[in-house]
Design an enzyme around this catalytic site. Sequence first.
Site, PDB file in Angstrom:
ATOM      1  N   MET A 188       0.834  -1.212   0.000  1.00 34.52           N
ATOM      2  CA  MET A 188       0.000   0.000   0.000  1.00 34.52           C
ATOM      3  C   MET A 188       0.868   1.261   0.000  1.00 34.52           C
ATOM      4  O   MET A 188       0.826   2.036   0.935  1.00 34.52           O
ATOM      5  CB  MET A 188      -0.924  -0.020   1.218  1.00 34.52           C
ATOM      6  CG  MET A 188      -1.835  -1.228   1.270  1.00 34.52           C
ATOM      7  SD  MET A 188      -2.728  -1.377   2.839  1.00 34.52           S
ATOM      8  CE  MET A 188      -1.420  -1.897   3.956  1.00 34.52           C
ATOM      9  N   GLN A 222     -11.076   3.161   0.295  1.00 37.93           N
ATOM     10  CA  GLN A 222     -10.795   4.520   0.768  1.00 37.93           C
ATOM     11  C   GLN A 222     -11.702   5.526   0.070  1.00 37.93           C
ATOM     12  O   GLN A 222     -12.337   6.373   0.719  1.00 37.93           O
ATOM     13  CB  GLN A 222      -9.332   4.877   0.504  1.00 37.93           C
ATOM     14  CG  GLN A 222      -8.319   4.125   1.338  1.00 37.93           C
ATOM     15  CD  GLN A 222      -6.886   4.422   0.914  1.00 37.93           C
ATOM     16  OE1 GLN A 222      -6.642   4.919  -0.190  1.00 37.93           O
ATOM     17  NE2 GLN A 222      -5.928   4.118   1.773  1.00 37.93           N
ATOM     18  N   THR A 254       1.929   1.771   5.944  1.00 35.75           N
ATOM     19  CA  THR A 254       1.353   2.975   5.351  1.00 35.75           C
ATOM     20  C   THR A 254       0.790   3.806   6.485  1.00 35.75           C
ATOM     21  O   THR A 254       0.291   3.253   7.478  1.00 35.75           O
ATOM     22  CB  THR A 254       0.231   2.633   4.351  1.00 35.75           C
ATOM     23  OG1 THR A 254      -0.520   3.817   4.058  1.00 35.75           O
ATOM     24  CG2 THR A 254      -0.718   1.595   4.883  1.00 35.75           C
ATOM     25  N   THR A 283      -1.776   6.163   6.130  1.00 40.69           N
ATOM     26  CA  THR A 283      -3.217   6.352   5.991  1.00 40.69           C
ATOM     27  C   THR A 283      -4.015   5.247   6.662  1.00 40.69           C
ATOM     28  O   THR A 283      -5.006   5.508   7.355  1.00 40.69           O
ATOM     29  CB  THR A 283      -3.602   6.440   4.500  1.00 40.69           C
ATOM     30  OG1 THR A 283      -3.004   7.607   3.933  1.00 40.69           O
ATOM     31  CG2 THR A 283      -5.111   6.509   4.328  1.00 40.69           C
ATOM     32  N   CYS A 320       3.643  10.105   4.624  1.00 33.56           N
ATOM     33  CA  CYS A 320       3.215   9.072   3.682  1.00 33.56           C
ATOM     34  C   CYS A 320       4.450   8.264   3.369  1.00 33.56           C
ATOM     35  O   CYS A 320       5.527   8.835   3.148  1.00 33.56           O
ATOM     36  CB  CYS A 320       2.618   9.693   2.427  1.00 33.56           C
ATOM     37  SG  CYS A 320       2.300   8.488   1.125  1.00 33.56           S
ATOM     38  N   GLU A 344       5.550   6.855   0.893  1.00 36.88           N
ATOM     39  CA  GLU A 344       6.192   7.023  -0.411  1.00 36.88           C
ATOM     40  C   GLU A 344       6.971   8.333  -0.549  1.00 36.88           C
ATOM     41  O   GLU A 344       7.770   8.488  -1.474  1.00 36.88           O
ATOM     42  CB  GLU A 344       5.158   6.976  -1.553  1.00 36.88           C
ATOM     43  CG  GLU A 344       4.645   5.602  -1.917  1.00 36.88           C
ATOM     44  CD  GLU A 344       3.545   5.123  -1.005  1.00 36.88           C
ATOM     45  OE1 GLU A 344       3.275   3.918  -0.973  1.00 36.88           O
ATOM     46  OE2 GLU A 344       2.951   5.971  -0.295  1.00 36.88           O
TER      47      GLU A 344
END
Length: 237
Positions: free
Chosen positions: A10, A52, A83, A85, A196, A198
């Site tokens: 994710m 989501q 992740t 989120t 985040c 990423e």
Amino acid sequence: MKRIGLIGGMSWESTATYYRLINEAVRESCGGLVSADLVMHSLDFSQVVALQKADRWDEAGALLGAAGARLANAGADCVLICTNTMHLVADTVAKMSGVTLIDIIDETAAALKADGRSKPLLLATRYTMEHGFYTDRMRQNGIEVFVPELEDRVAVHDIIFSELCCGEVKATSRQTYLDIIEKARGLGVDSIILGCTEISLLIDPNSLSLPGYDSTEIHAKAAVRFALEGGTLHKAA
């Protein structure tokens, strides 16, 4: 060594970073050819994103919780949601897995507090920046989080999903993030959270105009401490 369980995918781009960081830290601590004892359940990110977007967080929690339970059944002594989120459903995952959940928000807060930082700017998905779960949890840890204005939140979010999660790293997007950071610096924030997993693919937290905190690295190192120190959850020093 305790076994680490990773709920990944994710996106898989950041999950690969988790795998590398964890193994690098284990090798640094233990030397030689020692690597981490870990198991991973990599989810189909498209299914998670669909939940989501539809605001079906209960179903998302059940999906991740089932993954956590499978990791526990595979011998994991702890679970990480790879992740930020999806820490919105962390309580469900912890309950369904039945093992220690290493919380990325708590670990990031501990790192900030250790450095005397209390007013960070949060760069993350809109879910993380706008839902209360992140800012509320930080506030419980004595941290008052700032988020960008709406237009900038949209830009940060879109770059994450349309570029970084697809393996695209663009100089123009890096500059967009740096411009947002400069705006926040003028408003008195004292640090930057790469909230985040990423974002570290795009910007280097150690090369910013303010102290940067890479939540992915902080989270991975917390897992290694847990694994190597007898299954005790120690906060960042």
